[in-house]
Design an enzyme around this catalytic site. Sequence first.
Site, PDB file in Angstrom:
ATOM      1  N   THR A   1       0.818  -1.208   0.000  1.00 10.82           N
ATOM      2  CA  THR A   1       0.000   0.000   0.000  1.00 10.82           C
ATOM      3  C   THR A   1       0.850   1.255   0.000  1.00 10.82           C
ATOM      4  O   THR A   1       1.954   1.267   0.582  1.00 10.82           O
ATOM      5  CB  THR A   1      -0.903   0.017   1.243  1.00 10.82           C
ATOM      6  OG1 THR A   1      -1.526   1.298   1.345  1.00 10.82           O
ATOM      7  CG2 THR A   1      -0.119  -0.223   2.527  1.00 10.82           C
TER       8      THR A   1
ATOM      9  N   TYR B   1      -2.044   0.366   9.928  1.00 13.78           N
ATOM     10  CA  TYR B   1      -2.273  -0.319   8.648  1.00 13.78           C
ATOM     11  C   TYR B   1      -0.999  -0.290   7.801  1.00 13.78           C
ATOM     12  O   TYR B   1      -0.507  -1.330   7.342  1.00 13.78           O
ATOM     13  CB  TYR B   1      -3.436   0.348   7.903  1.00 13.78           C
ATOM     14  CG  TYR B   1      -3.589  -0.148   6.489  1.00 13.78           C
ATOM     15  CD1 TYR B   1      -3.917  -1.468   6.229  1.00 13.78           C
ATOM     16  CD2 TYR B   1      -3.382   0.706   5.408  1.00 13.78           C
ATOM     17  CE1 TYR B   1      -4.040  -1.931   4.925  1.00 13.78           C
ATOM     18  CE2 TYR B   1      -3.504   0.258   4.111  1.00 13.78           C
ATOM     19  CZ  TYR B   1      -3.829  -1.055   3.871  1.00 13.78           C
ATOM     20  OH  TYR B   1      -3.938  -1.503   2.585  1.00 13.78           O
TER      21      TYR B   1
HETATM   22  N1  UFG Z   1     -12.886  10.792   2.353  1.00 11.48           N
HETATM   23  C1  UFG Z   1     -13.866  11.703   2.700  1.00 11.48           C
HETATM   24  N2  UFG Z   1     -15.097  11.216   3.019  1.00 11.48           N
HETATM   25  C2  UFG Z   1     -15.418   9.888   3.000  1.00 11.48           C
HETATM   26  C3  UFG Z   1     -14.403   8.970   2.655  1.00 11.48           C
HETATM   27  C4  UFG Z   1     -13.140   9.468   2.339  1.00 11.48           C
HETATM   28  O1  UFG Z   1     -13.625  12.920   2.712  1.00 11.48           O
HETATM   29  O2  UFG Z   1     -16.568   9.526   3.319  1.00 11.48           O
HETATM   30  C5  UFG Z   1     -11.556  11.305   1.975  1.00 11.48           C
HETATM   31  C6  UFG Z   1     -10.420  10.828   2.873  1.00 11.48           C
HETATM   32  O3  UFG Z   1     -10.282  11.644   4.017  1.00 11.48           O
HETATM   33  C7  UFG Z   1      -9.228  10.902   1.917  1.00 11.48           C
HETATM   34  C8  UFG Z   1      -9.853  10.541   0.564  1.00 11.48           C
HETATM   35  O4  UFG Z   1     -11.251  10.787   0.698  1.00 11.48           O
HETATM   36  O5  UFG Z   1      -8.745  12.212   1.835  1.00 11.48           O
HETATM   37  C9  UFG Z   1      -9.661   9.099   0.181  1.00 11.48           C
HETATM   38  O6  UFG Z   1     -10.089   8.281   1.274  1.00 11.48           O
HETATM   39  P1  UFG Z   1     -10.395   6.737   1.121  1.00 11.48           P
HETATM   40  O7  UFG Z   1     -11.009   6.268   2.399  1.00 11.48           O
HETATM   41  O8  UFG Z   1     -11.130   6.484  -0.131  1.00 11.48           O
HETATM   42  O9  UFG Z   1      -8.952   6.094   0.935  1.00 11.48           O
HETATM   43  P2  UFG Z   1      -7.632   6.280   1.815  1.00 11.48           P
HETATM   44  O10 UFG Z   1      -6.782   7.301   1.114  1.00 11.48           O
HETATM   45  O11 UFG Z   1      -7.925   6.514   3.248  1.00 11.48           O
HETATM   46  O12 UFG Z   1      -6.961   4.844   1.779  1.00 11.48           O
HETATM   47  C10 UFG Z   1      -6.858   4.128   0.600  1.00 11.48           C
HETATM   48  C11 UFG Z   1      -6.843   2.657   0.931  1.00 11.48           C
HETATM   49  C12 UFG Z   1      -5.603   2.310   1.667  1.00 11.48           C
HETATM   50  C13 UFG Z   1      -4.393   2.822   0.962  1.00 11.48           C
HETATM   51  C14 UFG Z   1      -4.513   4.275   0.654  1.00 11.48           C
HETATM   52  C15 UFG Z   1      -3.341   4.723  -0.136  1.00 11.48           C
HETATM   53  O13 UFG Z   1      -7.947   2.303   1.724  1.00 11.48           O
HETATM   54  O14 UFG Z   1      -5.529   0.919   1.756  1.00 11.48           O
HETATM   55  O15 UFG Z   1      -5.705   4.482  -0.071  1.00 11.48           O
HETATM   56  O16 UFG Z   1      -3.498   6.028  -0.574  1.00 11.48           O
HETATM   57  F1  UFG Z   1      -3.307   2.678   1.744  1.00 11.48           F
END
Ligand code: UFG
Length: 331
Positions: free
Chosen positions: A117, A141
């Site tokens: 990741t 994670y």
């Molecule tokens: N976000 C929101 N509202 C939501 C969901 C997400 O504003 O309801 C934002 C988050 O704060 C972040 C962006 O959207 O800024 C992306 O969030 P995601 O939850 O879609 O994904 P993450 O970036 O947290 O994590 C994902 C994978 C991980 C990986 C990571 C690498 O879940 O496994 O991308 O960038 F490590």
Amino acid sequence: MRFLVTGGAGYIGSHLAWALLDRGHDVVIIDDLSTGVGALIPNDATFVHGDCADPKCLRAAYGPEPIDGVFHFAGSVVVPESVSDPIKYYFNNTTKTLELLRFLLDRGTRHFVFSSTAAVYGQPVTDQVTEDTPTEPINPYGRSKLMIEWILRDVAAAQGLHYLALRYFNVAGADPQLRTGQATPEATHLIKVATGAALGARDGLTIFGTDFPTPDGTGVRDYIHVSDLADLHVLAMDDLLAGGTSGVLNCGYGRGFSVREVIDTLKDVSGSDFPVHDGPRRAGDPAALIADPSRTRERFSWSPRHDDLTEIVESALAWEKAWLARTANGA
Ligand code: UFG
């Protein structure tokens, strides 16, 4: 060839299973269905229901035939949950991978593609991260996955394992034929939540943080289409089987979109003006995370097929619509 896919009932694992079957390979899936969904498993794959670290399940998966390579997807993947329940992450991700490795090396399987990741980079200070950017994960994670990368390096040096650890950026979209997609009911990912909101299956969406040091204050991520990511797994295994060297590779496109840009695209594509609320930052979230994918592109002569945010969002929306209809009909 015959491949084992752990977590093959999950979002990315099921796309890879289809990609392997499309190329005429035999596929064995192990999944405990804790977050995976049985309906995503292709009919032509052999399915073993259980834990990828359980020797009984692994024996059932192997059977008398050799396995040419393993794709290891099974694990826990929700960043905020890893902050509140770190033991779950170190156990499910790190400890179970050790058990799996021990088993497959005993059976003579030497080729291993691992779901790592971009979270291993933590809060990078550069705009784009290369594989040589220092790894300083800021949540359990990311640390649980980085530990596995270290373990893989040591096992490769000592026991002849050939591996590629693929560092995924933000995976989104769905199989263009809608054979599979993101179906985990608890999924918290931005595009999944937003498609649900656009279709009226969720009340709306909260933006987690509007005060990041980014152009519009919201988090910036490198969204990669899941079908391109599945292709990269196939290329990685082919490369290892042809004698390619072990290591780590970034899986992203090399450009970022903010949360607001993703929401605007989804509103355009869906025609739905679903409610969006500004909220506080979420635990463990970096401001921006964008790949430098040069090493991956050069190694595999790879050109992505779906590097387009509108296409990614359209396919995610089409899947969500189809999946909601299937589940409403009792699938
Ligand atoms: N976000 C929101 N509202 C939501 C969901 C997400 O504003 O309801 C934002 C988050 O704060 C972040 C962006 O959207 O800024 C992306 O969030 P995601 O939850 O879609 O994904 P993450 O970036 O947290 O994590 C994902 C994978 C991980 C990986 C990571 C690498 O879940 O496994 O991308 O960038 F490590």
